[in-house]
Motif scaffolding. Structure first.
Motif, PDB file in Angstrom:
ATOM      1  N   LEU A 174      27.097 -32.959  82.045  1.00 44.48           N
ATOM      2  CA  LEU A 174      27.838 -32.955  83.313  1.00 44.48           C
ATOM      3  C   LEU A 174      28.861 -34.083  83.320  1.00 44.48           C
ATOM      4  CD1 LEU A 174      24.957 -32.362  85.888  1.00 44.48           C
ATOM      5  CD2 LEU A 174      26.934 -30.871  85.555  1.00 44.48           C
ATOM      6  N   GLU A 175      28.421 -35.227  82.817  1.00 48.33           N
ATOM      7  CA  GLU A 175      29.280 -36.398  82.796  1.00 48.33           C
ATOM      8  C   GLU A 175      30.563 -36.126  82.017  1.00 48.33           C
ATOM      9  OE1 GLU A 175      27.542 -39.607  80.619  1.00 48.33           O
ATOM     10  OE2 GLU A 175      28.449 -41.124  81.914  1.00 48.33           O
ATOM     11  N   ARG A 176      30.424 -35.418  80.895  1.00 52.41           N
ATOM     12  CA  ARG A 176      31.580 -35.202  80.041  1.00 52.41           C
ATOM     13  C   ARG A 176      32.260 -33.869  80.293  1.00 52.41           C
ATOM     14  NH1 ARG A 176      27.742 -37.075  76.222  1.00 52.41           N
ATOM     15  NH2 ARG A 176      28.108 -39.269  75.740  1.00 52.41           N
ATOM     16  N   GLY A 177      31.740 -33.101  81.236  1.00 45.52           N
ATOM     17  CA  GLY A 177      32.391 -31.836  81.545  1.00 45.52           C
ATOM     18  C   GLY A 177      32.080 -30.711  80.575  1.00 45.52           C
ATOM     19  N   VAL A 178      31.037 -30.873  79.746  1.00 46.53           N
ATOM     20  CA  VAL A 178      30.635 -29.766  78.883  1.00 46.53           C
ATOM     21  C   VAL A 178      30.150 -28.603  79.759  1.00 46.53           C
ATOM     22  CG1 VAL A 178      28.992 -29.007  77.125  1.00 46.53           C
ATOM     23  CG2 VAL A 178      30.053 -31.246  76.953  1.00 46.53           C
ATOM     24  N   VAL A 179      29.428 -28.920  80.834  1.00 46.41           N
ATOM     25  CA  VAL A 179      29.087 -27.909  81.837  1.00 46.41           C
ATOM     26  C   VAL A 179      29.530 -28.444  83.201  1.00 46.41           C
ATOM     27  CG1 VAL A 179      27.112 -26.984  80.576  1.00 46.41           C
ATOM     28  CG2 VAL A 179      26.757 -28.819  82.214  1.00 46.41           C
ATOM     29  N   ASP A 180      29.784 -27.516  84.138  1.00 42.05           N
ATOM     30  CA  ASP A 180      30.130 -27.979  85.480  1.00 42.05           C
ATOM     31  C   ASP A 180      29.333 -27.248  86.561  1.00 42.05           C
ATOM     32  OD1 ASP A 180      31.364 -25.523  85.400  1.00 42.05           O
ATOM     33  OD2 ASP A 180      33.397 -26.331  85.277  1.00 42.05           O
ATOM     34  N   ALA A 181      28.264 -26.596  86.154  1.00 39.95           N
ATOM     35  CA  ALA A 181      27.389 -25.947  87.128  1.00 39.95           C
ATOM     36  C   ALA A 181      26.028 -25.749  86.486  1.00 39.95           C
ATOM     37  CB  ALA A 181      27.950 -24.598  87.552  1.00 39.95           C
ATOM     38  N   THR A 182      24.980 -25.777  87.301  1.00 37.57           N
ATOM     39  CA  THR A 182      23.643 -25.541  86.774  1.00 37.57           C
ATOM     40  C   THR A 182      22.742 -24.996  87.873  1.00 37.57           C
ATOM     41  OG1 THR A 182      21.717 -26.557  85.701  1.00 37.57           O
ATOM     42  CG2 THR A 182      22.904 -27.918  87.281  1.00 37.57           C
ATOM     43  N   GLY A 183      21.716 -24.279  87.478  1.00 35.52           N
ATOM     44  CA  GLY A 183      20.689 -23.930  88.429  1.00 35.52           C
ATOM     45  C   GLY A 183      19.677 -25.066  88.465  1.00 35.52           C
ATOM     46  N   TRP A 184      19.041 -25.298  89.591  1.00 39.09           N
ATOM     47  CA  TRP A 184      17.922 -26.247  89.635  1.00 39.09           C
ATOM     48  C   TRP A 184      17.123 -26.003  90.898  1.00 39.09           C
ATOM     49  CZ3 TRP A 184      15.782 -28.484  85.797  1.00 39.09           C
ATOM     50  CH2 TRP A 184      14.796 -29.446  85.998  1.00 39.09           C
ATOM     51  N   THR A 185      15.887 -26.469  90.911  1.00 38.38           N
ATOM     52  CA  THR A 185      15.079 -26.300  92.114  1.00 38.38           C
ATOM     53  C   THR A 185      15.704 -27.088  93.267  1.00 38.38           C
ATOM     54  OG1 THR A 185      13.699 -28.156  91.431  1.00 38.38           O
ATOM     55  CG2 THR A 185      12.917 -25.956  90.884  1.00 38.38           C
ATOM     56  N   GLN A 186      15.326 -26.712  94.477  1.00 40.66           N
ATOM     57  CA  GLN A 186      15.858 -27.389  95.669  1.00 40.66           C
ATOM     58  C   GLN A 186      15.553 -28.876  95.619  1.00 40.66           C
ATOM     59  OE1 GLN A 186      13.560 -24.859  98.323  1.00 40.66           O
ATOM     60  NE2 GLN A 186      15.477 -24.137  99.233  1.00 40.66           N
ATOM     61  N   ILE A 187      14.437 -29.216  94.981  1.00 38.06           N
ATOM     62  CA  ILE A 187      13.997 -30.601  94.917  1.00 38.06           C
ATOM     63  C   ILE A 187      14.289 -31.155  93.528  1.00 38.06           C
ATOM     64  CG2 ILE A 187      11.979 -32.116  95.077  1.00 38.06           C
ATOM     65  CD1 ILE A 187      10.671 -29.967  96.767  1.00 38.06           C
ATOM     66  N   GLY A 188      14.593 -32.432  93.455  1.00 44.97           N
ATOM     67  CA  GLY A 188      14.623 -33.075  92.141  1.00 44.97           C
ATOM     68  C   GLY A 188      16.006 -33.419  91.637  1.00 44.97           C
ATOM     69  N   LEU A 189      17.044 -32.864  92.264  1.00 47.46           N
ATOM     70  CA  LEU A 189      18.394 -33.144  91.792  1.00 47.46           C
ATOM     71  C   LEU A 189      18.675 -34.649  91.848  1.00 47.46           C
ATOM     72  CD1 LEU A 189      20.572 -30.993  90.992  1.00 47.46           C
ATOM     73  CD2 LEU A 189      21.796 -31.751  93.019  1.00 47.46           C
ATOM     74  N   ILE A 190      18.210 -35.292  92.920  1.00 47.53           N
ATOM     75  CA  ILE A 190      18.466 -36.726  93.100  1.00 47.53           C
ATOM     76  C   ILE A 190      17.709 -37.535  92.040  1.00 47.53           C
ATOM     77  CG2 ILE A 190      18.237 -38.682  94.689  1.00 47.53           C
ATOM     78  CD1 ILE A 190      18.486 -36.704  96.989  1.00 47.53           C
ATOM     79  N   ASP A 191      16.470 -37.111  91.747  1.00 42.21           N
ATOM     80  CA  ASP A 191      15.681 -37.829  90.742  1.00 42.21           C
ATOM     81  C   ASP A 191      16.353 -37.773  89.375  1.00 42.21           C
ATOM     82  OD1 ASP A 191      13.831 -38.363  92.674  1.00 42.21           O
ATOM     83  OD2 ASP A 191      12.530 -36.676  92.166  1.00 42.21           O
ATOM     84  N   LEU A 192      17.017 -36.653  89.096  1.00 46.96           N
ATOM     85  CA  LEU A 192      17.688 -36.500  87.807  1.00 46.96           C
ATOM     86  C   LEU A 192      19.089 -37.108  87.820  1.00 46.96           C
ATOM     87  CD1 LEU A 192      16.530 -32.860  87.190  1.00 46.96           C
ATOM     88  CD2 LEU A 192      15.985 -34.786  85.707  1.00 46.96           C
ATOM     89  N   LYS A 193      19.535 -37.537  89.011  1.00 47.26           N
ATOM     90  CA  LYS A 193      20.845 -38.160  89.206  1.00 47.26           C
ATOM     91  C   LYS A 193      21.992 -37.183  88.959  1.00 47.26           C
ATOM     92  CE  LYS A 193      18.483 -42.162  88.801  1.00 47.26           C
ATOM     93  NZ  LYS A 193      18.153 -43.050  89.892  1.00 47.26           N
TER      94      LYS A 193
END
Ligand code: NA
Ligand code: NA
Lengths: 316, 435, 168
Positions: A174-193
């Protein structure tokens, strides 16, 4: 006293692992002198994808893992992935009992409980998502991170350009723009930063988590009746209480993300219905195909769908 | 079984087997057979070990190693490496130990940006060690700096290991990455000081041959013809990573492709050079992977048996002053680092160390960096630092493990000095992230 | 018998050549899939999966050859101090231990391979790959490694150099 060794698929600091450790504490408290779970660690003790085999072969007695990690053995786990009801309901209507029976037959493990259910998945994007004239999500040009669980939906229905990456690589991708979208659970996005890079959440949410506790069947049968009863009782209680705890955690996470400026884009009407239907049906299609290849056949297909999917729940 | 019995059994068996000269990979496998039998329920445990090895080896994270090796071997066998180093040698004139400095500067640049310690050690080792030995450098002058800078990959951003640590410890990823910049550069500076000192006390360590003076035009030609094209392959590899064209794991493939293209242009590519390059890269890769295959399970056995958890709990169970406690934790990290693989160490220690460190009043970002330094050191600590074996694989025949251990020690010393500096002046880490 | 021996002697380097091809394949598959991605195309998922599997086949197919080449690192710091006769004994003893470990792993690998067939296990990545296709590498590789180490038990050639760690 009966003792069961246990490992968990995810690191100790992850919220889902904490939920499992809570379950362990409850068992050890209520089962004092009768039954005890001895947690040996997480992926540092046995690799996360090797844990299902380990419990099957009796190297360890109990494992807390997503069903998707042993999809090759129990493709029926997709009934949970495509589910739209929490575990407590599936327990009541006999769904989990059926699921347990399938686990015993196909894998030689007892399916003790479906924890941390009721959490679903969103698509999260860096740039504002585009909708076409009919309000459908337009994914052309989106560099979407995928994996084995999502891809039937992402590529076949959405027609997205998917880049398969392990979870640990997503931050730098994400940082380098290799991807710009992802699926993820409603919870945990903040923990993964990942919220440092993602700015939009697309509603409605699809899929469900499929985390569960499985126990080696020989070990299960060797336990005293009292031990089995305690384990099963506590598991059923934890199915309900873990859902509640996670719902409040989700609300907190959403509020925190809101505050940081995470915007929500919601598909409406027919577009939303088609989106959810595709997520569900592509997953069921995969499940049916794999069930048919197995000698046991697809006899349980309809029963699973009936018990893990409630058409009325989507309408809300 | 108590944790110290388990620890004794596992470490004892591997140390004895290695001491009698069993190949390292096989010593791991043998110790695993014993450990799996005892702790994982007999025969089923041994099968589990094969499953684990399968998981460890088929991980995409290992891809950079063979490809960076291939890149380095191609540089060497096609004569491109020779061209570049002859040119740099002439350009730098008479500075004693000049190629060692070049290694530190180039290694710092490349390994930090590539983010792969093993991969960049493989590349620089296969590229520079043979060239430097050919030019009369003593072994430790080439082997040391390469292993030293290899570890910098995880301190200076981008660093996948730092991201993982921050995620596990729930500290700010950006802050931890920034915290590594200044200390990382200080460490590179310490390496340069070390080389200056090593040449000072032993002028023979680096050749002092005469270099014929050149005109500016000649120098310019050398730079344009022999240095820039070779460097540009590395620069493009790094730029592609930063620009998001490919991930760090994928970058190595383009590096190898770039050298192939360059070799065609410079007419250095022949069937023999290609064959020798693949042969060399394969040999080291196989050696390293089989060790990874065995050591992955060994790490897991230390965790599964409760040995490492027991050690951690025991060591942190004393009532000590904060600074002593910090040193104890650092010591535990170094100790585990001798036998375990980095990610396992983080998974195991983070849930115990970070809450503890906060009650002791240390900044968690600062401690995160100290922990990365311990992991960095563990890449090169005997007996099982993985970089030592990669280096053994790429170094010319006649290089002994003893040579490699001896070359690594001063560089480990530099890292320890840096930890001391960070304890005295935490601002060095915390100033950039503004904490 | 002589023909069998020659076939055997030839198989090991042949497997190493395949392992070398896998290494090249790693480079090619990554370059192709990254190029496709950057041209806005969907890279074939099998490019990614095949490169992960290539890592396994490369390691297992090449391992016996590496034994023959004496490419596995070992440490002769302590043993080089022993008197020569004892050194030779220790060297053959270590080779015996290596054979033993490889035989155990070959056996357990064969069991794993058979149980993968019996249970119809799949390795789940982008595709559902029957697991036995992968795990068959274990019994084959460890059997050949055992045979290669066995050559150091009785042959003239020793696993160790005995020369103070000269060819570790
Ligand atoms: Na780095
Ligand atoms: Na170092």
């Amino acid at each position: 006293e009966d003792t069961l060794s246990a490992v968990h698929a995810f690191p100790e600091t992850l919220i889902y692992t904490k939920s499992f450790l809570e379950f362990v504490d409850k068992v050890n408290e209520r089962g004092e002198g009768v039954v005890r779970i001895d947690v040996r660690g997480g992926p540092e003790a046995i690799g996360m994808f090797q844990q299902p085999d380990a419990v099957r072969n009796g190297v360890v007695d109990m494992v807390y893992t997503p069903g998707s990690f042993y999809a090759g053995t129990v493709p029926e786990k997709d009934a949970l992935v495509a589910s739209n009801i929490p575990a407590a309901m599936a327990r009541e209507n006999g769904g989990i009992e059926l699921f347990d029976q399938i686990h015993q037959e196909k894998m030689g493990v007892k399916y003790l409980g479906w924890f941390d259910s009721g959490v679903c998945y969103n698509l999260w994007t860096r740039n504002e998502p585009q909708l076409d004239a009919d309000g459908n999500l337009d994914v052309s040009g989106l560099k979407l991170r995928g994996n084995a669980v999502y891809n039937a939906f992402f590529t076949e229905y959405l027609g997205a350009q998917v880049i398969d990456l392990p979870t640990t690589d997503v931050y730098s991708a994400l940082e380098r723009g290799v991807v710009d979208a992802t699926g993820w659970t409603q919870i945990g996005l903040i923990d993964l930063k990942w919220n440092e890079f993602l700015n939009y959440r697309i509603e409605p949410c699809f899929f469900s988590t499929d985390l569960g506790v499985i126990v080696n069947l020989d070990k299960w049968n060797s336990l005293s009746d009292e031990s089995r009863q305690i384990l099963q009782e506590v598991a059923i209680e934890h199915e309900a209480s873990s859902t509640e705890a996670l719902m409040s955690k989700r609300d907190d996470d959403f509020a925190a993300l809101d505050e940081q400026g995470m915007k929500v884009v919601t598909l409406e009407g027919q577009a939303a219905a088609d989106y959810l239907a595709a997520a569900r049906e592509k997953t069921w299609g995969r499940m049916r195909g794999l069930m048919e290849e197995h000698p046991a056949g697809a006899g349980n297909y309809d029963a699973l769908i009936e018990r893990f999917y409630d058409p009325a729940a989507d309408a809300q | 079984m108590e944790w110290y019995d388990a620890l004794g059994l596992l470490l004892g068996s591997i140390l004895v087997l290695m001491a009698i000269g069993m190949p390292v990979a096989l010593a791991f496998l043998a110790a695993n057979v014993i450990g799996a039998w005892v702790f994982m329920g007999g025969w089923a445990g041994i099968t589990q070990m094969l499953n684990n090895g399968f998981g460890a080896v088929t991980s995409f994270a290992l891809v950079p190693i063979p490809l960076f090796l291939l890149m380095g071997e191609l540089f060497f066998h096609t004569g491109l490496g020779n061209r570049m180093f002859s040119a740099i040698d002439k350009l730098l004139g008479r500075v004693p130990g000049r190629l060692s400095y070049v290694t530190v500067i180039g290694g710092t640049g490349f390994s930090t940006l590539s983010g792969s310690s093993m991969g960049s050690t493989a590349l620089l080792g296969s590229l520079m060690v043979p060239e430097m030995i050919k030019r009369g450098y003593k072994k430790h002058m080439s082997i040391g700096p390469i292993m030293g800078t290899g570890g910098l990959a995880i301190i200076i951003p981008p660093s996948a290991l730092a991201v993982l640590l921050a995620t596990l410890a729930r500290i700010d990823v950006g802050a931890l990455l920034l915290a590594g910049v200044i200390p990382g550069l200080i460490l590179a500076g310490l390496y340069i000081l070390l080389i200056w000192f090593q040449v000072k006390i032993d002028p023979e360590a680096a050749p002092a041959y005469e270099v014929t003076p050149m005109s500016l035009a000649e120098k310019l030609t050398l730079v344009l013809r022999d240095v820039i094209p070779m460097l540009s392959v590395m620069v493009l590899t790094v730029a592609g990573m930063i620009g998001g064209v490919f991930t760090p794991s994928e970058a190595a493939a383009f590096g190898a492709l770039g050298v192939l293209v360059l070799a065609v242009i410079y007419r250095g590519l022949s069937w023999a050079s290609l064959k020798n390059s693949v042969h060399g890269a394969l040999k080291v890769t196989l050696m390293a992977y089989l060790i990874v295959f065995g050591s992955a399970t060994f790490s897991q056995l230390l965790a599964f048996s409760g040995a490492s958890r027991g050690l951690i709990n025991w060591a942190t169970g004393f009532e000590l002053a904060p600074l002593m406690m910090l040193l104890v934790m650092f010591g535990v990290l170094l100790m585990l680092g001798m036998f375990m693989e980095q990610i396992s160490i983080m998974l195991l220690t983070v849930p115990i160390f970070f809450p503890l460190i906060q009650t002791l009043g240390f900044d968690p970002v600062w401690f995160g960096l100290v922990m990365l330094l311990a992991l960095e050191i563990s890449f090169t600590t005997p007996p099982f630092g993985l970089l030592l074996f990669v280096m053994k694989g790429v170094a010319p025949p006649g290089t002994t493990m003893r040579d490699i251990y001896m070359a690594a020690f001063p560089y480990i010393g530099c890292s320890l000095v840096l930890v001391g500096i960070l304890i005295a002046f935490p601002e060095l880490a915390l100033w950039l992230p503004g904490r | 018998m002589e023909i069998l021996r020659r076939i055997y002697l030839g198989i090991v380097p042949l497997m190493a050549i395949v392992a070398g091809a896998m290494l090249i394949w790693l480079m090619v598959s990554i370059v192709v899939s990254v190029t496709m991605r950057n041209l806005g195309m969907q890279p074939y998922a099998w490019l990614f999966t095949s490169s992960e599997y290539a890592l396994l086949y490369m390691t297992m197919l090449g391992a016996p050859w590496l034994v023959r080449e004496k490419g596995h690192v070992h440490i002769e710091l302590l043993t080089s101090a022993l008197p020569p006769r004892l050194q030779r004994g220790v060297s053959r003893f270590v080779a015996v231990l290596c054979v033993l470990v490889c035989v155990i792993l070959a056996w357990s690998g064969a069991e794993l391979f058979l149980s993968n067939i019996e249970r119809q296990d799949y390795d789940v990545r982008a595709y559902f790959t029957p697991k036995w296709i992968l795990t068959i590498a274990f019994p084959v590789s460890f059997t050949l490694m055992a045979l290669e180490f066995a050559r150091f038990v009785h042959g003239d050639d020793l696993l160790h150099s005995g020369e103070a760690g000269l060819h570790e």
